[in-house]
Design a protein around this motif. Structure first.
Motif, PDB file in Angstrom:
ATOM      1  N   MET A 108       0.877  -1.166   0.000  1.00  0.00           N
ATOM      2  CA  MET A 108       0.000   0.000   0.000  1.00  0.00           C
ATOM      3  C   MET A 108       0.915   1.218   0.000  1.00  0.00           C
ATOM      4  N   MET A 109       0.812   2.046  -1.027  1.00  0.00           N
ATOM      5  CA  MET A 109       1.684   3.218  -1.105  1.00  0.00           C
ATOM      6  C   MET A 109       0.928   4.445  -0.615  1.00  0.00           C
ATOM      7  N   THR A 110       1.599   5.230   0.210  1.00  0.00           N
ATOM      8  CA  THR A 110       0.992   6.455   0.721  1.00  0.00           C
ATOM      9  C   THR A 110       1.900   7.610   0.337  1.00  0.00           C
ATOM     10  N   SER A 111       1.313   8.644  -0.236  1.00  0.00           N
ATOM     11  CA  SER A 111       2.163   9.731  -0.713  1.00  0.00           C
ATOM     12  C   SER A 111       1.431  11.046  -0.748  1.00  0.00           C
ATOM     13  N   THR A 112       2.202  12.125  -0.726  1.00  0.00           N
ATOM     14  CA  THR A 112       1.619  13.445  -0.942  1.00  0.00           C
ATOM     15  C   THR A 112       1.428  13.719  -2.432  1.00  0.00           C
ATOM     16  N   LEU A 113       2.013  12.878  -3.273  1.00  0.00           N
ATOM     17  CA  LEU A 113       1.912  13.082  -4.718  1.00  0.00           C
ATOM     18  C   LEU A 113       0.545  12.608  -5.192  1.00  0.00           C
ATOM     19  N   ASN A 114      -0.209  13.510  -5.839  1.00  0.00           N
ATOM     20  CA  ASN A 114      -1.592  13.153  -6.175  1.00  0.00           C
ATOM     21  C   ASN A 114      -1.910  13.256  -7.658  1.00  0.00           C
ATOM     22  N   ARG A 115      -0.878  13.418  -8.491  1.00  0.00           N
ATOM     23  CA  ARG A 115      -1.149  13.525  -9.919  1.00  0.00           C
ATOM     24  C   ARG A 115      -1.424  12.136 -10.497  1.00  0.00           C
ATOM     25  N   ASP A 116      -2.226  12.091 -11.567  1.00  0.00           N
ATOM     26  CA  ASP A 116      -2.559  10.801 -12.189  1.00  0.00           C
ATOM     27  C   ASP A 116      -1.311  10.037 -12.583  1.00  0.00           C
ATOM     28  N   LYS A 117      -0.301  10.762 -13.085  1.00  0.00           N
ATOM     29  CA  LYS A 117       0.879  10.055 -13.576  1.00  0.00           C
ATOM     30  C   LYS A 117       1.681   9.437 -12.436  1.00  0.00           C
ATOM     31  N   ASP A 118       1.646  10.067 -11.245  1.00  0.00           N
ATOM     32  CA  ASP A 118       2.320   9.465 -10.088  1.00  0.00           C
ATOM     33  C   ASP A 118       1.646   8.138  -9.727  1.00  0.00           C
ATOM     34  N   ILE A 119       0.320   8.174  -9.736  1.00  0.00           N
ATOM     35  CA  ILE A 119      -0.442   6.986  -9.342  1.00  0.00           C
ATOM     36  C   ILE A 119      -0.271   5.891 -10.390  1.00  0.00           C
ATOM     37  N   ALA A 120      -0.296   6.292 -11.656  1.00  0.00           N
ATOM     38  CA  ALA A 120      -0.126   5.301 -12.727  1.00  0.00           C
ATOM     39  C   ALA A 120       1.255   4.656 -12.659  1.00  0.00           C
ATOM     40  N   ALA A 121       2.271   5.471 -12.365  1.00  0.00           N
ATOM     41  CA  ALA A 121       3.631   4.932 -12.279  1.00  0.00           C
ATOM     42  C   ALA A 121       3.734   3.917 -11.150  1.00  0.00           C
ATOM     43  N   ALA A 122       3.099   4.234 -10.033  1.00  0.00           N
ATOM     44  CA  ALA A 122       3.138   3.319  -8.888  1.00  0.00           C
ATOM     45  C   ALA A 122       2.422   2.013  -9.221  1.00  0.00           C
ATOM     46  N   ARG A 123       1.261   2.123  -9.847  1.00  0.00           N
ATOM     47  CA  ARG A 123       0.492   0.928 -10.226  1.00  0.00           C
ATOM     48  C   ARG A 123       1.309   0.055 -11.173  1.00  0.00           C
ATOM     49  N   ALA A 124       1.966   0.715 -12.126  1.00  0.00           N
ATOM     50  CA  ALA A 124       2.727  -0.037 -13.132  1.00  0.00           C
ATOM     51  C   ALA A 124       3.845  -0.846 -12.482  1.00  0.00           C
ATOM     52  N   LEU A 125       4.355  -0.356 -11.362  1.00  0.00           N
ATOM     53  CA  LEU A 125       5.445  -1.065 -10.688  1.00  0.00           C
ATOM     54  C   LEU A 125       4.944  -2.197  -9.804  1.00  0.00           C
ATOM     55  N   GLY A 126       3.626  -2.247  -9.575  1.00  0.00           N
ATOM     56  CA  GLY A 126       3.114  -3.347  -8.766  1.00  0.00           C
ATOM     57  C   GLY A 126       2.605  -2.930  -7.404  1.00  0.00           C
ATOM     58  N   VAL A 127       2.337  -1.616  -7.238  1.00  0.00           N
ATOM     59  CA  VAL A 127       1.703  -1.159  -6.004  1.00  0.00           C
ATOM     60  C   VAL A 127       0.239  -1.602  -6.046  1.00  0.00           C
ATOM     61  N   ASN A 128      -0.248  -2.217  -4.961  1.00  0.00           N
ATOM     62  CA  ASN A 128      -1.605  -2.746  -4.963  1.00  0.00           C
ATOM     63  C   ASN A 128      -2.642  -1.681  -4.666  1.00  0.00           C
ATOM     64  N   LEU A 129      -2.277  -0.721  -3.823  1.00  0.00           N
ATOM     65  CA  LEU A 129      -3.222   0.332  -3.475  1.00  0.00           C
ATOM     66  C   LEU A 129      -2.447   1.610  -3.236  1.00  0.00           C
ATOM     67  N   TYR A 130      -2.946   2.733  -3.774  1.00  0.00           N
ATOM     68  CA  TYR A 130      -2.252   4.024  -3.649  1.00  0.00           C
ATOM     69  C   TYR A 130      -3.167   4.985  -2.921  1.00  0.00           C
ATOM     70  N   LEU A 131      -2.718   5.499  -1.795  1.00  0.00           N
ATOM     71  CA  LEU A 131      -3.514   6.450  -1.025  1.00  0.00           C
ATOM     72  C   LEU A 131      -2.783   7.783  -0.942  1.00  0.00           C
ATOM     73  N   VAL A 132      -3.544   8.866  -1.145  1.00  0.00           N
ATOM     74  CA  VAL A 132      -2.938  10.199  -1.085  1.00  0.00           C
ATOM     75  C   VAL A 132      -3.025  10.723   0.355  1.00  0.00           C
ATOM     76  N   LYS A 133      -1.899  11.208   0.860  1.00  0.00           N
ATOM     77  CA  LYS A 133      -1.849  11.773   2.213  1.00  0.00           C
ATOM     78  C   LYS A 133      -2.576  13.114   2.247  1.00  0.00           C
ATOM     79  N   PRO A 134      -3.088  13.585   3.378  1.00  0.00           N
ATOM     80  CA  PRO A 134      -3.087  12.861   4.654  1.00  0.00           C
ATOM     81  C   PRO A 134      -4.175  11.790   4.682  1.00  0.00           C
ATOM     82  N   ILE A 135      -3.936  10.754   5.443  1.00  0.00           N
ATOM     83  CA  ILE A 135      -4.862   9.628   5.491  1.00  0.00           C
ATOM     84  C   ILE A 135      -5.400   9.516   6.914  1.00  0.00           C
ATOM     85  N   SER A 136      -6.705   9.386   7.042  1.00  0.00           N
ATOM     86  CA  SER A 136      -7.282   9.292   8.386  1.00  0.00           C
ATOM     87  C   SER A 136      -6.984   7.920   8.977  1.00  0.00           C
TER      88      SER A 136
END
Lengths: 208, 138, 290
Positions: B93-121
């Motif tokens: 599960m990746m957590t990041s302040t980066l919220n652009r579509d391309k950041d999320i797509a890059a993470a998914r392409a590498l095999g991240v199962n779930l991407y959450l944008v910070k802050p997370i409750s």
């Protein structure tokens, strides 16, 4: 006995004949070679060139391999001075995550030369750049950066940037930092992570 | 006396999570959100390299990883994890302040199962950790 | 225990470490070294901090933490790490790494070597010689393929007195206490009842060389190394210095070569250059083969 010594003391660095210095043209060509190993060796060699900073900055714009980036960045730290810091500063907005942090760490290691760039980057319109710039404050210029972070925290709108500042201040802050933390919590009272960050940071700050 | 309910009586061992973030306050927040109310066992790592050291010494049920970290960033960590035989299949599960579509797509392409944008409750953290580890019934 | 002092000392040593000072100290040490301490170690850590406050003569724990963070010589960091991690050199210290060398690292290293090709192992820093001699004895006794390859052990240190002692190979009971009797009998002589000296053939088979790890040119002359033992040195250096040394070590290694750090050390705080390898006996670091 299978233990052997190097022939004619070749293990001793002094006993090894000096390798021929690579030509400048050769190094420049190697800096753009396909093989990361060759690029890495060239990156090490170019530290000695008078125009090293320009060469390194040029390569850093495109270099993807972590091991080559490491050598290039180390060169800039070793060379030091405002020009080297200026070459590192733009990398904080790089699309390559490893490159962003390598540059921030390098600026943190540079001390006073990095301060003018810190002062600009920490006010950058892009919150991601502000978050990376805060990392610089963990380094040798930290003392001078504390007040800047406290001051900017008073008006910072982005929650993630606030929390990045608070994380750094929890590490390097002073007795006076507490007031800035209390103020940001009063301004943004209902974000649970920010509340947790402030309360934890307050418990870690010096108290007298 | 019935023995049929043993499976329900025996407590399941807590799920083990590895929290990877260079920010001390983020690690502390995740720990307090997941350890006590969530019932997870939480270990921490400071960056991708320490995360690999710990993951290889695991086992873990889930890794929560930040993107921006010194020495080895989260994306490089996931790329390395996915090509390291013993740990290649660990859920991330990746957590990041980066919220652009391309950041999320890059993470998914590498095999991240779930991407959450910070802050997370804390509630979201527990919910997604539970889903990812199968800790609660759907 | 801080005793009340009489006369002439306006600032008695502080008797306690507050919760926030403890938390700050632990986070600093974790961020810097990877050493992780919790409340369970509170008493132990507090004692070490207070000892250093008293020795350095600073006025408070808070001042001590500032000293630790901003001391550019790194000396105070070295002192506190030494007091947190018992750091002394003796034969077969952290022997699990020698087991790892014989059981896992060397079998992988020789896969890429022709029969008869050399295996090069570098002990940096070698201090007074316990480590390189330990490596030699361990391999002679425990590495199944030891007779099929020539092994070259290079041992370097910046301290010329340590090197002289290493070449002499003369040790006291404390240094050899971990060695089994049959190892002592096979590899040591007894010039006196309380001294043990490495046999001449073993002393003569190790290359002791003077080396400053910060000197890039000196380091660059060392090439084609298969395994570097660099234990309990980098943890004391500042960020830039240890990155530089790690970079030099990377250059000295053959592609696929290994670095073994001390048990308190992690490459995660030092350098991004190496891959993490987990073997049965230890975690070590590898220069990627390509």
């Amino acid at each position: 006995m299978p233990l052997v010594k190097a022939p004619s003391g070749a293990a001793a660095p002094g006993g090894t004949p000096a390798k021929t210095t690579p030509s400048r043209d050769g190094v420049l060509a190697d800096l753009n070679a396909d093989s990361p190993n060759i690029r890495r060796v060239a990156a090490r060699a170019c530290r000695a060139f008078p125009d090293a900073i320009a060469l390194i900055a040029g390569r850093l714009e495109v270099e993807e391999d972590t091991r080559v980036v490491e050598v290039l960045v180390l060169n800039l730290v070793a060379i030091g001075g405002p020009a080297a810091a200026a070459a590192l500063a733009p990398l904080l907005r790089s699309d390559r995550a490893g490159c962003r942090f390598a540059a921030a760490e390098a600026l943190a290691d540079m001390g006073p030369d990095a301060l003018p760039f810190f002062d600009t980057l920490i006010r950058d319109p892009d919150p991601q750049v502000r978050i990376m710039a805060a990392e610089i404050a963990r380094g040798r210029a930290g003392g001078a950066a504390v007040q800047t972070l406290e001051h900017l925290l008073a008006t910072e709108e982005d929650i993630n940037v606030c929390c990045a500042f608070i994380d750094v201040l929890a590490e390097i802050g002073t007795v006076e930092t507490a007031a800035a933390l209390v103020a940001v919590l009063a301004r943004i009272p209902d974000n649970p992570f920010l509340r947790f960050s402030v309360e934890t940071a307050l418990s870690r700050l010096p108290t007298d | 006396m019935s023995h049929g309910n043993d499976a329900h009586i025996r407590p399941r061992p807590p799920k083990r999570l590895l929290v990877v973030d260079d920010a001390a306050l983020v690690r502390a927040y995740y720990r307090q959100a997941l350890e006590q109310p969530g019932g997870y066992t939480v270990d921490e790592a400071f960056n991708g390299i320490e995360a690999l050291e710990k993951a290889l010494s695991g086992p873990y049920d889930l890794i929560l990883v930040d993107v921006n970290m010194p020495k080895m960033d989260g994306l490089t960590f996931v790329r390395t994890l996915r090509t390291t035989e013993e740990i290649a299949c660990l859920p991330v599960m990746m957590t990041s302040t980066l919220n652009r579509d391309k950041d999320i797509a890059a993470a998914r392409a590498l095999g991240v199962n779930l991407y959450l944008v910070k802050p997370i409750s804390a509630d979201d953290l527990r919910l997604f950790a539970a889903i990812m580890t199968g800790a609660t019934e759907p | 225990m801080a005793m009340p002092r009489t006369g002439g000392d306006p600032q008695p040593a502080p008797a306690t470490v507050t919760d926030e000072e403890f938390a700050r100290f632990c986070e600093f040490i974790y961020r810097r070294t990877g050493l992780s301490y919790g409340e369970a170690k509170r008493y132990f850590i507090d004692r070490r901090i207070l000892e250093r406050v008293e020795r350095t003569g600073v006025s408070s724990v808070q001042s001590y933490l500032a000293l630790l963070r901003f001391d550019t010589t790194g000396r105070e960091l070295e002192e506190i790490i030494n007091s947190l991690t018992v750091n002394e050199t003796y034969f077969w210290r952290e022997e699990y790494q020698f087991a790892c060398l014989a059981n896992s690292i060397l079998p992988e290293v020789v896969c890429t070597k022709r029969r008869g090709e050399r295996v090069r192992i570098w002990s940096l820093p070698c201090s007074t010689g316990e480590e390189p001699y330990s490596i030699a004895m361990w391999l002679l006794e425990n590495w199944a393929e030891v007779d099929q390859y020539d092994v070259e052990i290079i041992a370097s240190d910046i301290d010329t007195q340590a090197l002289t002692a290493a070449r002499r190979g003369l040790y006291d009971a404390r240094s050899v206490q971990r060695l089994p009797k049959w190892v002592l009998d096979r590899y040591f002589e007894r010039p006196t009842s309380d001294r043990w000296q490495i046999v001449e053939s073993l002393r003569g088979s190790i290359d002791f060389t003077h080396m400053n790890a910060f000197d890039r040119a000196q380091m660059a002359a060392m090439e084609g190394i298969d395994v570097i033992f660099c234990r309990n040195m980098l943890i004391y250096f500042d960020d830039v210095s240890r990155r530089e040394v790690a970079d030099s070590m990377y250059s000295s290694l053959r592609p696929g070569g290994f670095v073994c750090l001390g048990h308190s050390e992690s490459m995660s705080r030092i350098s991004p250059l190496f891959a993490v390898r987990r073997f049965a006996d230890a975690i070590v670091y590898q220069r990627p083969a390509r």
